[in-house]
Design a protein around this motif. Structure first.
Motif, mmCIF file in Angstrom:
data_model
loop_
_atom_site.group_PDB
_atom_site.id
_atom_site.type_symbol
_atom_site.label_atom_id
_atom_site.label_comp_id
_atom_site.label_asym_id
_atom_site.label_seq_id
_atom_site.Cartn_x
_atom_site.Cartn_y
_atom_site.Cartn_z
ATOM 1 N N ARG A 251 38.084 -28.704 -61.643
ATOM 2 C CA ARG A 251 37.622 -27.461 -61.022
ATOM 3 C C ARG A 251 38.791 -26.527 -60.732
ATOM 4 O O ARG A 251 38.699 -25.310 -60.958
ATOM 5 C CB ARG A 251 36.863 -27.780 -59.734
ATOM 6 C CG ARG A 251 36.398 -26.536 -58.966
ATOM 7 C CD ARG A 251 35.489 -26.910 -57.817
ATOM 8 N NE ARG A 251 36.089 -27.912 -56.945
ATOM 9 C CZ ARG A 251 37.026 -27.631 -56.030
ATOM 10 N NH1 ARG A 251 37.483 -26.398 -55.878
ATOM 11 N NH2 ARG A 251 37.510 -28.601 -55.267
ATOM 12 N N LEU A 252 39.883 -27.080 -60.228
ATOM 13 C CA LEU A 252 41.052 -26.242 -59.933
ATOM 14 C C LEU A 252 41.633 -25.624 -61.203
ATOM 15 O O LEU A 252 42.055 -24.457 -61.199
ATOM 16 C CB LEU A 252 42.116 -27.080 -59.215
ATOM 17 C CG LEU A 252 41.764 -27.565 -57.800
ATOM 18 C CD1 LEU A 252 42.866 -28.476 -57.267
ATOM 19 C CD2 LEU A 252 41.546 -26.378 -56.865
ATOM 20 N N ASN A 254 39.931 -24.992 -63.980
ATOM 21 C CA ASN A 254 38.982 -24.005 -64.488
ATOM 22 C C ASN A 254 39.058 -22.678 -63.731
ATOM 23 O O ASN A 254 38.605 -21.647 -64.233
ATOM 24 C CB ASN A 254 37.556 -24.551 -64.424
ATOM 25 C CG ASN A 254 37.294 -25.593 -65.495
ATOM 26 O OD1 ASN A 254 37.947 -25.610 -66.532
ATOM 27 N ND2 ASN A 254 36.336 -26.478 -65.240
ATOM 28 N N GLU A 255 39.611 -22.731 -62.526
ATOM 29 C CA GLU A 255 39.768 -21.492 -61.746
ATOM 30 C C GLU A 255 40.941 -20.647 -62.239
ATOM 31 O O GLU A 255 41.083 -19.492 -61.832
ATOM 32 C CB GLU A 255 39.948 -21.832 -60.271
ATOM 33 C CG GLU A 255 38.703 -22.431 -59.625
ATOM 34 C CD GLU A 255 38.954 -22.886 -58.190
ATOM 35 O OE1 GLU A 255 40.126 -22.775 -57.748
ATOM 36 O OE2 GLU A 255 38.004 -23.334 -57.525
ATOM 37 N N ASP A 257 42.437 -18.458 -64.895
ATOM 38 C CA ASP A 257 41.956 -17.674 -66.038
ATOM 39 C C ASP A 257 43.039 -17.401 -67.071
ATOM 40 O O ASP A 257 42.740 -17.171 -68.233
ATOM 41 C CB ASP A 257 41.375 -16.335 -65.544
ATOM 42 C CG ASP A 257 40.129 -16.547 -64.705
ATOM 43 O OD1 ASP A 257 39.416 -17.543 -64.943
ATOM 44 O OD2 ASP A 257 39.881 -15.727 -63.800
#
Length: 285
Positions: A251-252, A254-255, A257
Motif C-alpha cells: 500500500r505504501l 502504491n501511494e 506515483d
C-alpha cells in the motif's frame, strides 16, 4: 506459378464476361482496364467475323473496317435511331472503330488476343482485385490514436510496476544497500513496521497462535541444540513478520506515483496520446 496466375486470370475473365451484358454477338475479349473495347471484341462489334480457316482477323483491310463502321453508325446513331439501346451501341461502335482504325493499336490488340498474362504485364489487372471503399480518414486517425494511447498507457504503467515490484521485494525482505535494497526501501520498511506495531495484530499475539506454548516453555537446551532452536525460531518469526508487513508495504509503495527517471504512473487524461495530439498546437504555440 505462371499457370496459377493464368488460372485466376481466366476466372476473372469469366466474371467480366458474365457482367458484360446481353451482347453475345459481340464476342468476348480480356480487357479489364478497358484499353480497347472492354470485355467485347472490337471486330465483332463492327460485325466482322474471323476467317473460317485461320480463325483470325488479319485479312481485314482498313477500308473494310471503315465500311463496316459507316454502315453501323448510320443505323445506330442516336440522332437517327431513337431506341433505348442506340446510344450505348453507338458508343461501343465508335470505340471499336477508334481502336481498329489505328494501325498501332490494332496490332497491339491482335497480339494480346488470348494472352491475358501478357496483357496483365503490360496494362495491369486491377479490376480483378478491387480496392475497398475509401475509409473515413478522421475515423481511422482517431482509432489509431486511441489504440496507440492504450498501448502507451500500458507500457508506462508497466515501467512503473517494475520499479514498484522491486521496491516491495526489497522492503519485505529487509534487504540492505549491498543486497539490492535502497534508502527508499529501508524507509518504507521502517514506516511499515511502525504502522504494524500500532495495530491490534501485535507480533507477540500472532506468534502465540503459531508457535506451540509447550515449545516456548520448555527448558532451554544446551550446546548446539540450543543454538539451532533459537535460529530456526528467529527465521520463522522473521517470515511471519514479513508476511504481516507485506500488505502495508504494498500500500505504501502504491501511494508513490513517481519514482523519478520517467518511472511514474500514467496520469489520466494527461498522458493519453490522443490528448497530447489535440493539445500539441496549443503547447507548441
Amino acid at each position: 506459378m505462371r499457370s496459377l496466375l493464368f488460372y485466376f486470370l481466366c476466372l476473372g475473365q469469366t466474371f467480366l464476361f458474365a457482367q458484360a451484358g446481353n451482347h453475345e454477338e459481340w464476342g468476348h475479349y480480356y480487357d479489364p482496364q478497358e484499353v480497347f473495347c472492354g470485355s467485347y471484341d472490337c471486330y465483332q462489334i463492327l460485325g466482322l467475323g474471323p476467317d473460317e480457316n485461320t480463325l483470325t482477323w488479319d485479312h481485314y483491310k482498313t477500308r473494310d473496317i471503315i465500311k463496316a463502321y459507316r454502315a453501323l453508325s448510320r443505323e445506330w446513331h442516336p440522332d437517327k435511331n431513337k431506341s433505348e439501346e442506340a446510344k450505348e451501341k453507338f458508343v461501343h461502335i465508335a470505340k471499336a472503330y477508334e481502336v481498329l482504325s489505328d494501325s498501332e493499336r490494332r496490332s497491339d490488340y491482335d497480339n494480346l488476343r488470348g494472352r491475358p498474362e501478357e496483357y496483365v504485364m503490360k496494362y495491369g489487372a486491377n479490376v480483378l482485385w478491387k480496392y475497398a471503399p475509401k475509409s473515413n480518414f478522421v475515423a481511422v486517425l482517431l482509432l489509431v490514436l486511441v489504440l496507440f494511447s492504450a498501448l502507451m498507457w500500458y507500457l508506462q504503467l508497466q515501467h512503473w510496476q517494475t520499479i514498484a515490484d522491486a521496491l516491495v521485494k526489497a522492503a519485505v525482505e529487509n534487504l540492505g544497500p549491498k543486497n539490492g535494497g535502497s534508502t527508499e526501501s529501508i524507509d518504507i520498511r521502517r514506516r511499515a513496521e511502525e504502522e504494524w506495531q500500532a495495530t491490534d495484530n501485535a507480533f507477540a499475539g500472532v506468534l502465540n497462535d503459531i508457535v506451540p506454548e509447550k515449545d516456548k516453555s520448555s527448558k532451554k537446551g544446551k550446546g548446539r541444540g540450543k543454538g539451532r532452536g533459537n535460529k530456526q525460531q528467529q527465521v520463522q518469526e522473521n517470515l511471519i513478520k514479513n508476511e504481516q508487513l507485506r500488505p502495508i508495504i504494498v500500500r505504501l509503495v502504491n501511494e508513490i506515483d513517481d519514482f523519478g527517471g520517467g518511472y511514474r504512473k500514467p496520469v489520466w487524461p494527461h498522458d493519453l496520446v490522443i490528448v497530447r495530439f489535440c493539445l500539441f498546437p496549443y503547447n507548441f504555440g
